[in-house]
Design a protein around this motif. Structure first.
Motif, PDB file in Angstrom:
ATOM      1  N   THR A   1       2.487   1.673  -3.488  1.00 20.89           N
ATOM      2  CA  THR A   1       1.537   2.153  -4.497  1.00 20.89           C
ATOM      3  C   THR A   1       1.173   3.616  -4.265  1.00 20.89           C
ATOM      4  OG1 THR A   1      -0.437   1.360  -3.306  1.00 20.89           O
ATOM      5  CG2 THR A   1       0.581  -0.146  -4.926  1.00 20.89           C
TER       6      THR A   1
ATOM      7  N   GLU B   1       0.838  -1.204   0.000  1.00 20.08           N
ATOM      8  CA  GLU B   1       0.000   0.000   0.000  1.00 20.08           C
ATOM      9  C   GLU B   1       0.872   1.252   0.000  1.00 20.08           C
ATOM     10  OE1 GLU B   1      -2.465   3.294   1.037  1.00 20.08           O
ATOM     11  OE2 GLU B   1      -0.758   2.595   2.210  1.00 20.08           O
TER      12      GLU B   1
ATOM     13  N   PRO C   1      -6.220   2.493  -9.640  1.00 16.85           N
ATOM     14  CA  PRO C   1      -6.956   1.312  -9.186  1.00 16.85           C
ATOM     15  C   PRO C   1      -6.094   0.324  -8.391  1.00 16.85           C
ATOM     16  CG  PRO C   1      -7.487   1.781 -11.465  1.00 16.85           C
ATOM     17  CD  PRO C   1      -6.350   2.691 -11.089  1.00 16.85           C
ATOM     18  N   VAL C   2      -4.838   0.169  -8.784  1.00 16.04           N
ATOM     19  CA  VAL C   2      -3.952  -0.732  -8.035  1.00 16.04           C
ATOM     20  C   VAL C   2      -3.813  -0.227  -6.602  1.00 16.04           C
ATOM     21  CG1 VAL C   2      -1.588  -1.597  -7.832  1.00 16.04           C
ATOM     22  CG2 VAL C   2      -2.708  -1.553 -10.069  1.00 16.04           C
ATOM     23  N   HIS C   3      -3.608   1.066  -6.460  1.00 14.33           N
ATOM     24  CA  HIS C   3      -3.516   1.645  -5.121  1.00 14.33           C
ATOM     25  C   HIS C   3      -4.844   1.501  -4.374  1.00 14.33           C
ATOM     26  CE1 HIS C   3      -2.814   4.234  -1.751  1.00 14.33           C
ATOM     27  NE2 HIS C   3      -3.820   5.003  -2.123  1.00 14.33           N
ATOM     28  N   GLY C   4      -5.943   1.690  -5.072  1.00 13.31           N
ATOM     29  CA  GLY C   4      -7.256   1.549  -4.435  1.00 13.31           C
ATOM     30  C   GLY C   4      -7.475   0.159  -3.863  1.00 13.31           C
ATOM     31  N   TYR C   5      -7.135  -0.851  -4.641  1.00  7.29           N
ATOM     32  CA  TYR C   5      -7.272  -2.224  -4.146  1.00  7.29           C
ATOM     33  C   TYR C   5      -6.296  -2.500  -3.002  1.00  7.29           C
ATOM     34  CZ  TYR C   5     -10.432  -3.343  -7.966  1.00  7.29           C
ATOM     35  OH  TYR C   5     -11.503  -3.368  -8.816  1.00  7.29           O
ATOM     36  N   ALA C   6      -5.099  -1.952  -3.095  1.00 12.20           N
ATOM     37  CA  ALA C   6      -4.130  -2.129  -2.010  1.00 12.20           C
ATOM     38  C   ALA C   6      -4.648  -1.479  -0.728  1.00 12.20           C
ATOM     39  CB  ALA C   6      -2.771  -1.548  -2.401  1.00 12.20           C
TER      40      ALA C   6
ATOM     41  N   LEU D   1      -7.838  -0.970   0.087  1.00 18.70           N
ATOM     42  CA  LEU D   1      -8.942  -1.788   0.601  1.00 18.70           C
ATOM     43  C   LEU D   1      -8.418  -3.048   1.290  1.00 18.70           C
ATOM     44  CD1 LEU D   1     -11.503  -1.479  -2.335  1.00 18.70           C
ATOM     45  CD2 LEU D   1     -11.613  -0.376  -0.079  1.00 18.70           C
ATOM     46  N   ALA D   2      -7.405  -3.665   0.700  1.00 19.28           N
ATOM     47  CA  ALA D   2      -6.803  -4.848   1.317  1.00 19.28           C
ATOM     48  C   ALA D   2      -6.170  -4.479   2.658  1.00 19.28           C
ATOM     49  CB  ALA D   2      -5.765  -5.465   0.381  1.00 19.28           C
ATOM     50  N   TYR D   3      -5.508  -3.332   2.708  1.00 29.36           N
ATOM     51  CA  TYR D   3      -4.898  -2.853   3.951  1.00 29.36           C
ATOM     52  C   TYR D   3      -5.962  -2.710   5.040  1.00 29.36           C
ATOM     53  CZ  TYR D   3      -2.360   0.256   7.166  1.00 29.36           C
ATOM     54  OH  TYR D   3      -1.774   0.817   8.269  1.00 29.36           O
TER      55      TYR D   3
END
Length: 113
Positions: free
Chosen positions: A30, A27, A56-61, A63-65
């Protein structure tokens, strides 16, 4: 063990914590890529392609965080300030990197290493 068995597995909390710390690094990376590379390229060179990829990659990271933070830290007896610090670290550049030593110390203090 059946598929519906919810018996806690001894190593799961430690593994979740390790996965959370790894996702925190992802996170953070990104975030830096988005803020220090993709956005300057977009606004200085007029090329939005990197933002369209990194965003989007950062967004998913992120959310995962957030999801792994709850899964890994729930039930550890952390106070509100600890939760806010850990969540807040994901909101600022370099925050997750600066928060990692805190996570290491807290994990050791929890005795769940």
């Amino acid at each position: 063990m059946s598929e519906t068995d919810t018996t806690p597995r001894p190593g799961l909390p430690a593994r979740l914590f390790d996965i959370f710390r790894l996702v925190a690094v992802i996170e953070g990376v990104t975030t830096l890529l988005l803020f220090l590379v993709a956005m300057p390229v977009k606004y200085l060179l007029g090329a939005p392609g990197l933002v369209q990829l990194a965003g989007p990659v950062h967004g998913y990271a992120f959310l995962a965080y957030a999801a792994l933070m709850v899964a890994a830290l729930w039930g550890r007896g952390w106070g509100v300030a600890d939760w806010l610090r850990t969540f807040g670290a994901s909101l600022v550049p370099f925050g997750t990197f600066l928060n990692d030593p805190f996570l290491k110390r807290r994990r050791a203090a929890d005795g769940r290493a």
